[in-house]
Design an enzyme around this catalytic site. Structure first.
Site, mmCIF file in Angstrom:
data_model
loop_
_atom_site.group_PDB
_atom_site.id
_atom_site.type_symbol
_atom_site.label_atom_id
_atom_site.label_comp_id
_atom_site.label_asym_id
_atom_site.label_seq_id
_atom_site.Cartn_x
_atom_site.Cartn_y
_atom_site.Cartn_z
ATOM 1 N N ARG A 108 -10.313 -0.958 1.152
ATOM 2 C CA ARG A 108 -9.941 -1.955 0.145
ATOM 3 C C ARG A 108 -9.167 -3.138 0.735
ATOM 4 O O ARG A 108 -8.802 -4.063 0.029
ATOM 5 C CB ARG A 108 -9.085 -1.289 -0.931
ATOM 6 C CG ARG A 108 -9.902 -0.339 -1.800
ATOM 7 C CD ARG A 108 -9.028 0.645 -2.553
ATOM 8 N NE ARG A 108 -9.813 1.483 -3.447
ATOM 9 C CZ ARG A 108 -10.544 2.523 -3.069
ATOM 10 N NH1 ARG A 108 -10.594 2.869 -1.810
ATOM 11 N NH2 ARG A 108 -11.237 3.216 -3.946
ATOM 12 N N THR A 152 4.446 15.026 -1.253
ATOM 13 C CA THR A 152 5.565 15.124 -2.198
ATOM 14 C C THR A 152 5.324 14.166 -3.361
ATOM 15 O O THR A 152 4.449 13.300 -3.301
ATOM 16 C CB THR A 152 6.893 14.746 -1.511
ATOM 17 O OG1 THR A 152 6.875 13.338 -1.220
ATOM 18 C CG2 THR A 152 7.110 15.547 -0.228
ATOM 19 N N VAL A 162 0.852 -1.189 0.000
ATOM 20 C CA VAL A 162 0.000 0.000 0.000
ATOM 21 C C VAL A 162 0.884 1.235 0.000
ATOM 22 O O VAL A 162 1.882 1.300 0.715
ATOM 23 C CB VAL A 162 -0.986 0.007 1.192
ATOM 24 C CG1 VAL A 162 -0.269 -0.023 2.518
ATOM 25 C CG2 VAL A 162 -1.928 1.192 1.124
ATOM 26 N N HIS A 179 6.913 11.642 -4.086
ATOM 27 C CA HIS A 179 7.368 10.295 -3.728
ATOM 28 C C HIS A 179 6.316 9.240 -4.092
ATOM 29 O O HIS A 179 6.650 8.172 -4.611
ATOM 30 C CB HIS A 179 7.673 10.257 -2.223
ATOM 31 C CG HIS A 179 8.151 8.935 -1.728
ATOM 32 N ND1 HIS A 179 9.423 8.467 -1.978
ATOM 33 C CD2 HIS A 179 7.537 7.975 -0.999
ATOM 34 C CE1 HIS A 179 9.567 7.282 -1.422
ATOM 35 N NE2 HIS A 179 8.441 6.958 -0.824
#
Length: 159
Positions: free
Chosen positions: A128, A87, A81, A89
């Site tokens: 999920r 940012t 996950v 990233h």
């Protein structure tokens, strides 16, 4: 919810398959749900030759998949996950994992169930993760997809 339109896959006769589940360690609660879902799918299909590996994060999933597919495995389930932050990233990690796992699957011919959640926030991930109250069970779905693909390709041996 992204699950709309998903096929209703069932896998039978997968007892002889060798499966490796590779899971990242970030976001423990979500990962526990994804792993439990994958384990249920594999057990429901009769798979008993399962190896579980834990890697630090999602970025490490492709290299682990590359290493395990060098051996005699029939399917890999990649679980992780990534939750969006402030940012870029998120974009780099998601892109690297997706591209890396795709390349491993194409290069080796080993089906890889893609159970990497790419979410905007923790609530989406929890929804999920296949936990009680979750709307979806992506760990179960990823394992089922890997098994269904392995069964479909069983008559087409790898080179």
């Amino acid at each position: 919810m992204s699950g709309e339109g998903a096929p209703a896959l069932t896998v039978q006769g997968a007892g002889g398959l060798r499966v490796v589940v590779i899971a990242s360690q970030w976001h423990t609660t979500v990962m526990d749900g994804l792993l439990d879902g994958a384990r249920r799918a594999l057990a429901d299909a009769g798979v008993d030759d399962v190896t579980e590996l834990r890697v630090p994060g999602v970025f490490e999933l492709p290299v682990a998949a590359a290493r395990v597919t060098a051996r005699d495995v029939d399917a890999v389930v990649a679980l992780g996950v990534v939750i969006r932050g402030g940012t870029p990233h998120f974009d780099y990690v998601c892109s690297a994992a997706t591209t890396g796992l795709t390349l491993v699957a194409q290069r080796t011919g080993v089906p890889i169930g893609f159970g990497v959640l790419t979410c905007d926030d923790e609530k989406q991930a929890l929804d999920r993760a296949g936990l009680p109250g979750s709307a979806e069970d992506k760990g179960h779905e990823a394992a089922t997809a890997a098994l269904a693909t392995a069964m479909t390709l069983a008559d087409y041996p790898r080179r």
